[in-house]
Design a protein around this motif. Structure first.
Motif, PDB file in Angstrom:
ATOM      1  N   VAL A  17      25.351  21.772  62.334  1.00 30.12           N
ATOM      2  CA  VAL A  17      26.485  21.195  61.601  1.00 30.12           C
ATOM      3  C   VAL A  17      26.458  19.669  61.710  1.00 30.12           C
ATOM      4  O   VAL A  17      26.716  18.961  60.724  1.00 30.12           O
ATOM      5  N   ALA A  18      26.144  19.159  62.894  1.00 28.27           N
ATOM      6  CA  ALA A  18      26.065  17.704  63.081  1.00 28.27           C
ATOM      7  C   ALA A  18      24.975  17.103  62.207  1.00 28.27           C
ATOM      8  O   ALA A  18      25.183  16.065  61.553  1.00 28.27           O
ATOM      9  N   MET A  19      23.805  17.739  62.171  1.00 27.66           N
ATOM     10  CA  MET A  19      22.702  17.239  61.351  1.00 27.66           C
ATOM     11  C   MET A  19      23.070  17.220  59.869  1.00 27.66           C
ATOM     12  O   MET A  19      22.828  16.234  59.158  1.00 27.66           O
ATOM     13  N   ALA A  20      23.646  18.332  59.388  1.00 28.89           N
ATOM     14  CA  ALA A  20      24.004  18.435  57.975  1.00 28.89           C
ATOM     15  C   ALA A  20      25.078  17.423  57.602  1.00 28.89           C
ATOM     16  O   ALA A  20      25.020  16.786  56.539  1.00 28.89           O
ATOM     17  N   THR A  21      26.078  17.259  58.470  1.00 27.56           N
ATOM     18  CA  THR A  21      27.161  16.319  58.185  1.00 27.56           C
ATOM     19  C   THR A  21      26.658  14.882  58.191  1.00 27.56           C
ATOM     20  O   THR A  21      27.030  14.079  57.322  1.00 27.56           O
ATOM     21  N   ASP A  22      25.809  14.556  59.155  1.00 26.25           N
ATOM     22  CA  ASP A  22      25.234  13.205  59.185  1.00 26.25           C
ATOM     23  C   ASP A  22      24.469  12.914  57.895  1.00 26.25           C
ATOM     24  O   ASP A  22      24.550  11.798  57.351  1.00 26.25           O
ATOM     25  N   TYR A  23      23.728  13.885  57.403  1.00 21.20           N
ATOM     26  CA  TYR A  23      22.970  13.680  56.162  1.00 21.20           C
ATOM     27  C   TYR A  23      23.911  13.508  54.969  1.00 21.20           C
ATOM     28  O   TYR A  23      23.729  12.598  54.146  1.00 21.20           O
ATOM     29  N   CYS A  24      24.922  14.360  54.877  1.00 20.57           N
ATOM     30  CA  CYS A  24      25.808  14.321  53.716  1.00 20.57           C
ATOM     31  C   CYS A  24      26.683  13.074  53.692  1.00 20.57           C
ATOM     32  O   CYS A  24      26.925  12.495  52.621  1.00 20.57           O
ATOM     33  N   LEU A  25      27.160  12.649  54.850  1.00 17.93           N
ATOM     34  CA  LEU A  25      28.036  11.482  54.911  1.00 17.93           C
ATOM     35  C   LEU A  25      27.252  10.193  55.100  1.00 17.93           C
ATOM     36  O   LEU A  25      27.840   9.112  55.141  1.00 17.93           O
ATOM     37  N   GLY A  26      25.915  10.331  55.212  1.00 18.81           N
ATOM     38  CA  GLY A  26      25.038   9.174  55.315  1.00 18.81           C
ATOM     39  C   GLY A  26      24.205   9.016  54.059  1.00 18.81           C
ATOM     40  O   GLY A  26      24.686   8.513  53.042  1.00 18.81           O
ATOM     41  N   PRO A  27      22.942   9.452  54.090  1.00 18.23           N
ATOM     42  CA  PRO A  27      22.047   9.261  52.931  1.00 18.23           C
ATOM     43  C   PRO A  27      22.569   9.833  51.619  1.00 18.23           C
ATOM     44  O   PRO A  27      22.331   9.259  50.559  1.00 18.23           O
ATOM     45  N   LEU A  28      23.268  10.966  51.664  1.00 10.24           N
ATOM     46  CA  LEU A  28      23.748  11.572  50.420  1.00 10.24           C
ATOM     47  C   LEU A  28      24.940  10.810  49.836  1.00 10.24           C
ATOM     48  O   LEU A  28      25.243  10.931  48.650  1.00 10.24           O
ATOM     49  N   GLY A  29      25.621  10.036  50.670  1.00  6.59           N
ATOM     50  CA  GLY A  29      26.676   9.163  50.172  1.00  6.59           C
ATOM     51  C   GLY A  29      28.033   9.797  49.968  1.00  6.59           C
ATOM     52  O   GLY A  29      28.888   9.229  49.292  1.00  6.59           O
ATOM     53  N   LEU A  30      28.266  10.982  50.559  1.00  2.93           N
ATOM     54  CA  LEU A  30      29.586  11.592  50.429  1.00  2.93           C
ATOM     55  C   LEU A  30      30.586  10.901  51.362  1.00  2.93           C
ATOM     56  O   LEU A  30      30.204  10.294  52.372  1.00  2.93           O
ATOM     57  N   HIS A  31      31.853  11.050  51.045  1.00  2.00           N
ATOM     58  CA  HIS A  31      32.922  10.429  51.836  1.00  2.00           C
ATOM     59  C   HIS A  31      33.556  11.401  52.828  1.00  2.00           C
ATOM     60  O   HIS A  31      33.995  10.992  53.916  1.00  2.00           O
ATOM     61  N   ARG A  32      33.604  12.703  52.489  1.00  2.00           N
ATOM     62  CA  ARG A  32      34.367  13.657  53.283  1.00  2.00           C
ATOM     63  C   ARG A  32      33.630  14.994  53.365  1.00  2.00           C
ATOM     64  O   ARG A  32      33.090  15.485  52.374  1.00  2.00           O
ATOM     65  N   MET A  33      33.619  15.561  54.577  1.00  5.20           N
ATOM     66  CA  MET A  33      33.120  16.919  54.774  1.00  5.20           C
ATOM     67  C   MET A  33      34.262  17.783  55.278  1.00  5.20           C
ATOM     68  O   MET A  33      35.023  17.381  56.171  1.00  5.20           O
ATOM     69  N   GLU A  34      34.395  18.959  54.689  1.00  9.45           N
ATOM     70  CA  GLU A  34      35.485  19.869  55.024  1.00  9.45           C
ATOM     71  C   GLU A  34      34.923  21.219  55.457  1.00  9.45           C
ATOM     72  O   GLU A  34      33.942  21.716  54.886  1.00  9.45           O
TER      73      GLU A  34
END
Length: 220
Positions: A123-140
């Motif tokens: 979960v940490a790896m996926a969230t770091d990717y989504c809120l980092g390189p992918l440029g998303l603002h929020r993970m729920e």
């Protein structure tokens, strides 16, 4: 994407036999938390892994989903194969751009590998990717209140609770209440969630493979 003994790999049709064996073997473990389709709905749940993988890959090409299988290298535990085993699944879905820039994350893990810190790291790896390189603002992440172990996963990572959504998803044959957990990109800090998790484990004298709180499942 890999960190230590945990890897996230895109879902592939060639993994059908392995996924089916693991998922079927965990039917009792996963059943109370898995999404179902309400009676009378026009859509139907995928009837096989091949159909599931095809649907998810199609959504991924459209930029709406990131479907990963979670692989774990148990060589340090004496596994004679010395290679990764399929430990579960993690899916980032509902990716929304525009003014929202957010997504939802769900996961499940093989009961055999629960309690080794695999899912918190995934979960940490996926969230770091989504809120980092992918440029998303929020993970729920939404979790049934009864799923105490899964709530521990997100709380350990610093996701904040935002309250209850009554009858939010159809799970295990009925509409179920869910607790909402969320994290914004500006709340992560240096080192990301992976760094936060490693610092937490070091302070507690734990490694990622140490059974602390059992991992559990949310809706795939």
């Amino acid at each position: 994407m890999r960190h230590g003994r945990v890897a996230l790999r895109p879902i592939r049709r060639r993994d059908a036999r392995t996924w089916t064996e693991v998922h079927d073997r965990n039917a009792h473990w996963l059943g109370p938390w898995e999404a179902t389709v309400p009676p009378g709905a026009e859509s139907r749940s995928p009837s096989s892994y091949v159909q599931l993988a095809g649907d998810l890959r199609s959504q991924a090409r459209a930029g709406r989903t990131l479907p990963w299988l979670v692989w774990y290298d148990p060589v340090a535990e004496g596994d004679p194969r010395g290679r990764g085993v399929l430990a579960g699944q993690l899916t980032v879905s509902g990716i929304t751009r525009g003014s929202a820039q957010w997504a939802q994350l769900g996961y499940w893990i093989d009961e055999r590998w629960a309690g080794r810190g695999i899912i918190p790291l995934a979960v940490a790896m996926a969230t770091d990717y989504c809120l980092g390189p992918l440029g998303l603002h929020r993970m729920e992440i939404v979790i049934r209140p009864e799923n105490v172990n899964s709530r521990r996963v997100v709380e350990k990572l610093g996701f904040r609770g935002e309250g209850m959504r009554p009858a939010y998803l159809h799970i295990d044959g009925d509409w179920r209440d869910h607790l909402v957990y969320a994290l914004n990109a500006d709340e992560i800090g240096p080192g990301g969630l992976v760094g936060r998790l490693e610092a937490s484990d070091r302070s507690a004298g734990l490694g990622h493979d140490t059974p602390d709180t059992p991992d559990a499942v949310t809706d795939r």
